[in-house]
Design an enzyme around this catalytic site. Sequence first.
Site, PDB file in Angstrom:
ATOM      1  N   GLY A  26     -42.877 -70.229  -9.008  1.00  0.00           N
ATOM      2  CA  GLY A  26     -41.650 -70.827  -9.517  1.00  0.00           C
ATOM      3  C   GLY A  26     -41.382 -72.174  -8.907  1.00  0.00           C
ATOM      4  N   LYS A  27     -40.136 -72.647  -9.074  1.00  0.00           N
ATOM      5  CA  LYS A  27     -39.784 -73.993  -8.647  1.00  0.00           C
ATOM      6  C   LYS A  27     -39.707 -74.137  -7.135  1.00  0.00           C
ATOM      7  CE  LYS A  27     -34.836 -73.008  -9.441  1.00  0.00           C
ATOM      8  NZ  LYS A  27     -34.865 -71.887 -10.348  1.00  0.00           N
ATOM      9  N   ALA A  29     -41.205 -71.465  -4.825  1.00  0.00           N
ATOM     10  CA  ALA A  29     -42.158 -70.657  -4.075  1.00  0.00           C
ATOM     11  C   ALA A  29     -43.175 -70.001  -4.995  1.00  0.00           C
ATOM     12  CB  ALA A  29     -41.423 -69.576  -3.280  1.00  0.00           C
ATOM     13  N   GLU A 122     -40.149 -56.366   0.773  1.00  0.00           N
ATOM     14  CA  GLU A 122     -40.435 -55.210  -0.072  1.00  0.00           C
ATOM     15  C   GLU A 122     -40.869 -55.653  -1.466  1.00  0.00           C
ATOM     16  OE1 GLU A 122     -37.795 -51.644  -2.206  1.00  0.00           O
ATOM     17  OE2 GLU A 122     -36.870 -53.099  -0.848  1.00  0.00           O
ATOM     18  N   ASP A 168     -27.720 -69.325  -7.761  1.00  0.00           N
ATOM     19  CA  ASP A 168     -28.727 -69.528  -8.805  1.00  0.00           C
ATOM     20  C   ASP A 168     -28.991 -68.210  -9.532  1.00  0.00           C
ATOM     21  OD1 ASP A 168     -30.527 -71.167 -10.259  1.00  0.00           O
ATOM     22  OD2 ASP A 168     -32.220 -70.480  -9.034  1.00  0.00           O
ATOM     23  N   ASP A 185     -34.261 -63.838  -4.818  1.00  0.00           N
ATOM     24  CA  ASP A 185     -34.263 -65.304  -4.716  1.00  0.00           C
ATOM     25  C   ASP A 185     -32.940 -65.845  -4.176  1.00  0.00           C
ATOM     26  OD1 ASP A 185     -36.844 -65.465  -5.605  1.00  0.00           O
ATOM     27  OD2 ASP A 185     -36.314 -65.814  -7.693  1.00  0.00           O
TER      28      ASP A 185
END
Length: 288
Positions: A26-27, A29, A122, A168, A185
């Site tokens: 993603g943006k 990671a 996890e 987010d 996230d």
Amino acid sequence: MKVPKRIQPLVNDGLIDEVISQLMSGKEATVYMVRCGDDIRCAKVYKEAIKRSFKKAAQYQEGRKSRNSRRARAMEKGSKYGRDQQESAWQNAEVDALYQLAEAGVRVPQPFGCFDGVLLMELVTTDDGDVAPRLNDVVMPAEQAEEDHTLVMHYVKLMLCAGVIHGDLSEFNVLVDDYGPVIIDLPQAVDASANNNAKSMLMRDVTNMTNYYGQFSPALKQSKYGQEMWALFESGELTPETPLTGLFEEDTGAADVDTVLEEIKAAFEEEEARIERIKDANAVDSEF
């Protein structure tokens, strides 16, 4: 698969035994499925600041305090040491938020520590052992949408009571296992009391989730959980036990022009963010 360069030190230290596959990129990671002894976990490798496309990071970092005065001064001055410390703070913010929110009763992945920009945590799976899908890949009947929306609003309330706003939250940052939604996230999580953008971020988080679930139960789009929660929070009346109704009576007084303009601006920014999230999701899907 070949061990990514950023993960190799964790393999050398015995924290990870095997990298099984890449789950997503993603943006901010790239996430890998890894084996740690007998456990299958995930390793989130944060991208370097210059490669990270997360926009307006400064808005999210506002209000974050460093206990180390030298570190805080360096971060303010923007020195190389300060930038390194700021990057470390960005990565560790997610670990801190995961522990804090789990304690508050929010369903989040269990963290196992952050090591040199790699977060071990996890792996959320279904009862069949499959990786839990993101909410944007899930369709559901109206009754299920209403039940899950109520649960997510409860989680948002618990987060706010803990002084945290996701910042987010969307259908791309929620996983769904056999027991319901799991919030993921969180490196951009903001301090609800110390960030000037806290209210607008809370409203955006709630709107994103309501609009998604509202596809399956349109009546949800009439709810005003964000306004209700923020009003209770500002007045000091919001607690984990506070019942939410989704009802809120708007102020019928004269319109504040500056507030209206801010709302219009926020709407434009949210549309841009929505388009970016869709592009990110499509880019991830095209890799598999």
